[in-house]
Design a protein around this motif. Structure first.
Motif, PDB file in Angstrom:
ATOM      1  N   GLY A   1       0.854  32.462  23.747  1.00  0.00           N
ATOM      2  CA  GLY A   1       1.202  34.345  23.593  1.00  0.00           C
ATOM      3  C   GLY A   1      -0.259  34.806  23.255  1.00  0.00           C
ATOM      4  N   ILE A   2      -1.314  34.677  23.394  1.00  0.00           N
ATOM      5  CA  ILE A   2      -2.886  34.976  23.176  1.00  0.00           C
ATOM      6  C   ILE A   2      -2.751  36.424  25.113  1.00  0.00           C
ATOM      7  CG2 ILE A   2      -4.815  35.830  23.326  1.00  0.00           C
ATOM      8  CD1 ILE A   2      -4.559  32.814  20.785  1.00  0.00           C
ATOM      9  N   SER A   3      -3.400  37.059  25.630  1.00  0.00           N
ATOM     10  CA  SER A   3      -3.445  37.587  26.372  1.00  0.00           C
ATOM     11  C   SER A   3      -4.364  37.459  26.657  1.00  0.00           C
ATOM     12  CB  SER A   3      -3.355  39.511  26.110  1.00  0.00           C
ATOM     13  OG  SER A   3      -3.686  39.994  26.885  1.00  0.00           O
ATOM     14  N   ALA A   4      -4.132  36.890  28.228  1.00  0.00           N
ATOM     15  CA  ALA A   4      -5.140  36.717  28.587  1.00  0.00           C
ATOM     16  C   ALA A   4      -6.311  37.993  28.729  1.00  0.00           C
ATOM     17  CB  ALA A   4      -4.622  36.071  29.911  1.00  0.00           C
ATOM     18  N   GLU A   5      -5.450  39.172  28.879  1.00  0.00           N
ATOM     19  CA  GLU A   5      -6.861  40.120  29.040  1.00  0.00           C
ATOM     20  C   GLU A   5      -7.916  39.988  28.605  1.00  0.00           C
ATOM     21  OE1 GLU A   5      -3.655  40.094  30.055  1.00  0.00           O
ATOM     22  OE2 GLU A   5      -3.562  40.558  31.764  1.00  0.00           O
ATOM     23  N   LEU A   6      -7.399  39.691  26.725  1.00  0.00           N
ATOM     24  CA  LEU A   6      -7.984  40.619  25.760  1.00  0.00           C
ATOM     25  C   LEU A   6      -8.846  38.649  26.004  1.00  0.00           C
ATOM     26  CD1 LEU A   6      -8.366  41.348  22.773  1.00  0.00           C
ATOM     27  CD2 LEU A   6      -6.685  40.150  21.445  1.00  0.00           C
ATOM     28  N   LEU A   7      -8.759  37.879  25.880  1.00  0.00           N
ATOM     29  CA  LEU A   7      -9.821  36.684  25.797  1.00  0.00           C
ATOM     30  C   LEU A   7     -10.688  37.112  27.132  1.00  0.00           C
ATOM     31  CD1 LEU A   7      -7.617  33.768  25.543  1.00  0.00           C
ATOM     32  CD2 LEU A   7      -8.352  35.368  24.006  1.00  0.00           C
ATOM     33  N   GLU A   8      -9.933  37.789  28.618  1.00  0.00           N
ATOM     34  CA  GLU A   8     -11.173  37.666  29.107  1.00  0.00           C
ATOM     35  C   GLU A   8     -12.148  39.708  28.562  1.00  0.00           C
ATOM     36  OE1 GLU A   8     -13.147  37.519  32.913  1.00  0.00           O
ATOM     37  OE2 GLU A   8     -11.518  36.002  32.054  1.00  0.00           O
ATOM     38  N   ALA A   9     -11.817  40.019  28.282  1.00  0.00           N
ATOM     39  CA  ALA A   9     -12.234  41.103  27.696  1.00  0.00           C
ATOM     40  C   ALA A   9     -13.607  40.921  27.026  1.00  0.00           C
ATOM     41  CB  ALA A   9     -11.778  42.213  26.966  1.00  0.00           C
ATOM     42  N   ALA A  10     -13.250  39.888  25.940  1.00  0.00           N
ATOM     43  CA  ALA A  10     -14.103  39.053  25.123  1.00  0.00           C
ATOM     44  C   ALA A  10     -15.571  38.550  26.265  1.00  0.00           C
ATOM     45  CB  ALA A  10     -13.922  38.099  24.110  1.00  0.00           C
ATOM     46  N   ARG A  11     -15.067  37.678  27.024  1.00  0.00           N
ATOM     47  CA  ARG A  11     -16.475  37.751  27.999  1.00  0.00           C
ATOM     48  C   ARG A  11     -16.871  38.151  28.400  1.00  0.00           C
ATOM     49  NH1 ARG A  11     -10.844  34.132  29.455  1.00  0.00           N
ATOM     50  NH2 ARG A  11     -11.398  32.252  27.888  1.00  0.00           N
ATOM     51  N   ILE A  12     -16.276  39.248  28.585  1.00  0.00           N
ATOM     52  CA  ILE A  12     -16.911  40.625  29.510  1.00  0.00           C
ATOM     53  C   ILE A  12     -18.100  40.841  28.473  1.00  0.00           C
ATOM     54  CG2 ILE A  12     -17.134  42.596  30.649  1.00  0.00           C
ATOM     55  CD1 ILE A  12     -13.693  41.604  32.131  1.00  0.00           C
ATOM     56  N   ASP A  13     -17.007  41.320  27.439  1.00  0.00           N
ATOM     57  CA  ASP A  13     -18.156  41.371  26.265  1.00  0.00           C
ATOM     58  C   ASP A  13     -19.668  40.498  26.224  1.00  0.00           C
ATOM     59  OD1 ASP A  13     -17.444  43.971  26.168  1.00  0.00           O
ATOM     60  OD2 ASP A  13     -15.658  43.908  24.810  1.00  0.00           O
ATOM     61  N   GLY A  14     -19.939  39.633  27.493  1.00  0.00           N
ATOM     62  CA  GLY A  14     -20.769  38.466  26.462  1.00  0.00           C
ATOM     63  C   GLY A  14     -20.240  37.575  25.325  1.00  0.00           C
ATOM     64  N   ALA A  15     -19.707  36.762  25.061  1.00  0.00           N
ATOM     65  CA  ALA A  15     -18.905  36.045  23.791  1.00  0.00           C
ATOM     66  C   ALA A  15     -19.087  35.242  25.314  1.00  0.00           C
ATOM     67  CB  ALA A  15     -17.896  36.760  23.396  1.00  0.00           C
ATOM     68  N   ASN A  16     -19.734  33.743  25.221  1.00  0.00           N
ATOM     69  CA  ASN A  16     -19.663  32.571  24.556  1.00  0.00           C
ATOM     70  C   ASN A  16     -18.126  31.899  24.373  1.00  0.00           C
ATOM     71  OD1 ASN A  16     -20.073  31.596  22.224  1.00  0.00           O
ATOM     72  ND2 ASN A  16     -21.858  31.581  22.887  1.00  0.00           N
ATOM     73  N   GLU A  17     -17.494  30.842  25.371  1.00  0.00           N
ATOM     74  CA  GLU A  17     -16.315  30.147  25.382  1.00  0.00           C
ATOM     75  C   GLU A  17     -16.252  29.851  23.235  1.00  0.00           C
ATOM     76  OE1 GLU A  17     -13.679  29.888  27.015  1.00  0.00           O
ATOM     77  OE2 GLU A  17     -14.779  30.941  28.249  1.00  0.00           O
ATOM     78  N   ARG A  18     -17.547  29.943  22.835  1.00  0.00           N
ATOM     79  CA  ARG A  18     -17.558  29.332  21.537  1.00  0.00           C
ATOM     80  C   ARG A  18     -16.604  30.024  20.130  1.00  0.00           C
ATOM     81  NH1 ARG A  18     -22.085  25.970  18.784  1.00  0.00           N
ATOM     82  NH2 ARG A  18     -21.223  23.909  20.397  1.00  0.00           N
ATOM     83  N   GLU A  19     -18.010  32.018  20.790  1.00  0.00           N
ATOM     84  CA  GLU A  19     -17.530  32.835  19.839  1.00  0.00           C
ATOM     85  C   GLU A  19     -16.151  32.919  20.481  1.00  0.00           C
ATOM     86  OE1 GLU A  19     -22.185  33.912  20.023  1.00  0.00           O
ATOM     87  OE2 GLU A  19     -20.343  34.724  21.571  1.00  0.00           O
ATOM     88  N   VAL A  20     -15.904  33.605  21.699  1.00  0.00           N
ATOM     89  CA  VAL A  20     -14.336  33.378  21.815  1.00  0.00           C
ATOM     90  C   VAL A  20     -12.486  32.539  21.187  1.00  0.00           C
ATOM     91  CG1 VAL A  20     -12.714  33.909  24.068  1.00  0.00           C
ATOM     92  CG2 VAL A  20     -14.197  34.036  24.407  1.00  0.00           C
ATOM     93  N   PHE A  21     -13.347  31.238  21.130  1.00  0.00           N
ATOM     94  CA  PHE A  21     -12.543  30.940  20.124  1.00  0.00           C
ATOM     95  C   PHE A  21     -13.066  30.932  19.026  1.00  0.00           C
ATOM     96  CE2 PHE A  21     -12.010  26.633  17.324  1.00  0.00           C
ATOM     97  CZ  PHE A  21     -10.240  26.295  17.957  1.00  0.00           C
ATOM     98  N   ARG A  22     -13.781  31.230  18.394  1.00  0.00           N
ATOM     99  CA  ARG A  22     -13.786  31.609  16.715  1.00  0.00           C
ATOM    100  C   ARG A  22     -13.586  32.629  16.291  1.00  0.00           C
ATOM    101  NH1 ARG A  22     -19.532  30.961  13.597  1.00  0.00           N
ATOM    102  NH2 ARG A  22     -19.122  32.144  11.210  1.00  0.00           N
ATOM    103  N   PHE A  23     -13.960  33.780  17.279  1.00  0.00           N
ATOM    104  CA  PHE A  23     -13.659  35.316  16.576  1.00  0.00           C
ATOM    105  C   PHE A  23     -12.171  35.815  17.504  1.00  0.00           C
ATOM    106  CE2 PHE A  23     -18.072  34.630  16.533  1.00  0.00           C
ATOM    107  CZ  PHE A  23     -18.596  35.139  15.672  1.00  0.00           C
ATOM    108  N   VAL A  24     -12.343  35.409  18.193  1.00  0.00           N
ATOM    109  CA  VAL A  24     -11.005  35.940  18.525  1.00  0.00           C
ATOM    110  C   VAL A  24      -9.318  34.718  18.732  1.00  0.00           C
ATOM    111  CG1 VAL A  24      -9.444  36.794  21.100  1.00  0.00           C
ATOM    112  CG2 VAL A  24     -11.960  37.313  20.712  1.00  0.00           C
ATOM    113  N   ILE A  25      -9.252  34.053  19.073  1.00  0.00           N
ATOM    114  CA  ILE A  25      -8.552  33.096  19.381  1.00  0.00           C
ATOM    115  C   ILE A  25      -7.637  32.369  17.955  1.00  0.00           C
ATOM    116  CG2 ILE A  25      -7.492  30.055  19.859  1.00  0.00           C
ATOM    117  CD1 ILE A  25      -8.827  30.553  22.716  1.00  0.00           C
ATOM    118  N   LEU A  26      -8.822  32.371  16.741  1.00  0.00           N
ATOM    119  CA  LEU A  26      -8.419  31.509  15.788  1.00  0.00           C
ATOM    120  C   LEU A  26      -7.993  32.420  14.984  1.00  0.00           C
ATOM    121  CD1 LEU A  26     -11.327  28.910  14.011  1.00  0.00           C
ATOM    122  CD2 LEU A  26      -9.167  28.615  14.356  1.00  0.00           C
ATOM    123  N   PRO A  27      -8.244  33.940  15.118  1.00  0.00           N
ATOM    124  CA  PRO A  27      -7.727  34.461  14.388  1.00  0.00           C
ATOM    125  C   PRO A  27      -6.427  35.059  14.091  1.00  0.00           C
ATOM    126  CG  PRO A  27     -10.473  35.767  14.638  1.00  0.00           C
ATOM    127  CD  PRO A  27     -10.221  34.220  15.351  1.00  0.00           C
TER     128      PRO A  27
END
Length: 324
Positions: A215-241
């Protein structure tokens, strides 16, 4: 005699399946017929309560009354003919075996949700959007298809000291390791029992968390990656919250089960070797020792331990509704 018993059960089943719905339908028809004879204002105020009356009646008879009766019984002696005050509660909190059961329940409450959520979330994230996702999820979810009693029997055989029966000791024999009495060696036996619960609940946690993850938007995850976040940071600061509410639901469900766990302990050890839990203590006091007052006190302690979890869950649900 068997024929009469079968016929009685068949008649009872027909009454439940056909009679109860028929009575409810007649009740609703009668209520609506009566409401047509009063003013619209009165009917609008009374109709919800009349419709809820059967459900409230069932709750009162099968939930509220047994709860109050159990609390009342917990202050009585063994025969139930005199009040004993707090004697049953003093017995519970001063006995070493009951305190061990309380300690074990704390272990279940701490370890079972932690392991279930961690494994369920890990599997949900790792198999997300891969070709064999359905196969992995089906295998992990499979233990939920069996009962807790069956799971206890299966794992009791796997923990058996005889390597011809016990899978774990057979594996230790292959590497020339010492055989371990998994269910009679304290405190490791409590951990082995908890692992059976983990095996049962991980599939449920994985399915719920996987649904939240999708249910998490794929665009939101992609935006975090474009901003320079690695997969661990995406998981910690986007997916977990974003998964926090779903994780709370899973954790609450598992905590409630951990508080009232009974089947696994009863089947595998019956509370021996310092593996007893509160629900099993209640069962033994009621059916083995005939101590109805003590059993009622143990039930009240279990109820009081469950209530705070339910209150927190209700508050969290209300907060989510306010956000929506």
């Amino acid at each position: 005699m068997l024929v009469d018993l079968f016929e009685n059960r068949l008649a009872l089943a027909l009454i439940v399946v056909l009679g109860v719905p028929a009575v409810l339908v007649l009740y609703i028809v009668a209520v609506e017929a009566l409401l047509t004879r009063v003013s619209r204002r009165v009917s609008a105020a009374v109709r919800p309560w009349l419709w809820l009356a059967p459900a409230l009646g069932f709750l009162g008879v099968f939930l509220v009354y047994p709860t109050l009766a159990t609390i009342y019984r917990s202050f009585q002696n063994r025969r139930g003919d005199a009040f004993s005050g707090l004697e049953n509660y003093v017995w519970f909190f001063t006995r070493s075996d009951t305190l061990i059961a309380l300690r074990n329940n704390v272990l279940w409450v701490l370890l079972l949700p932690l392991l279930v959520v961690a494994l369920g979330l890990g599997i949900a994230v790792l198999v997300d959007r891969v070709r064999y996702e359905v196969v992995v999820k089906s295998v992990v979810f499979l233990p939920m298809a069996i009962s807790f009693v069956a799971a206890g029997v299966i794992w009791r055989l796997m923990y058996d000291l005889n390597p011809n029966t016990g899978t774990l000791n057979a594996a230790l024999d292959l590497v020339n390791g010492p055989r371990v009495a998994w269910l009679s060696t304290s405190p490791i036996n409590n951990l082995m029992l908890i692992l059976v619960g983990v095996w049962m609940f991980t599939g449920l946690a994985m399915v719920i968390l996987s649904a939240g993850l999708k249910g998490i938007s794929a665009e939101l995850l992609e935006a975090a990656r474009i901003d320079g976040a690695n997969e661990r940071e995406v998981f910690r600061f986007v997916i977990l919250p974003l998964l926090a509410p779903t994780i709370a639901v899973v954790a609450t469900t598992v905590i409630i089960f951990a508080l009232k766990t009974f089947d696994i302990v009863y089947v595998m050890t019956n509370g021996n070797f310092e593996t007893d839990v509160i629900a099993n203590t209640m069962y033994k006091e009621l059916f083995a020792n005939g101590q109805q007052g003590r059993a009622a006190a143990v039930a009240v302690v279990l109820l009081l331990a469950t209530v705070p979890v339910m209150i927190l869950n209700v508050k969290r649900f209300k907060q989510q509704e306010e956000v929506r």
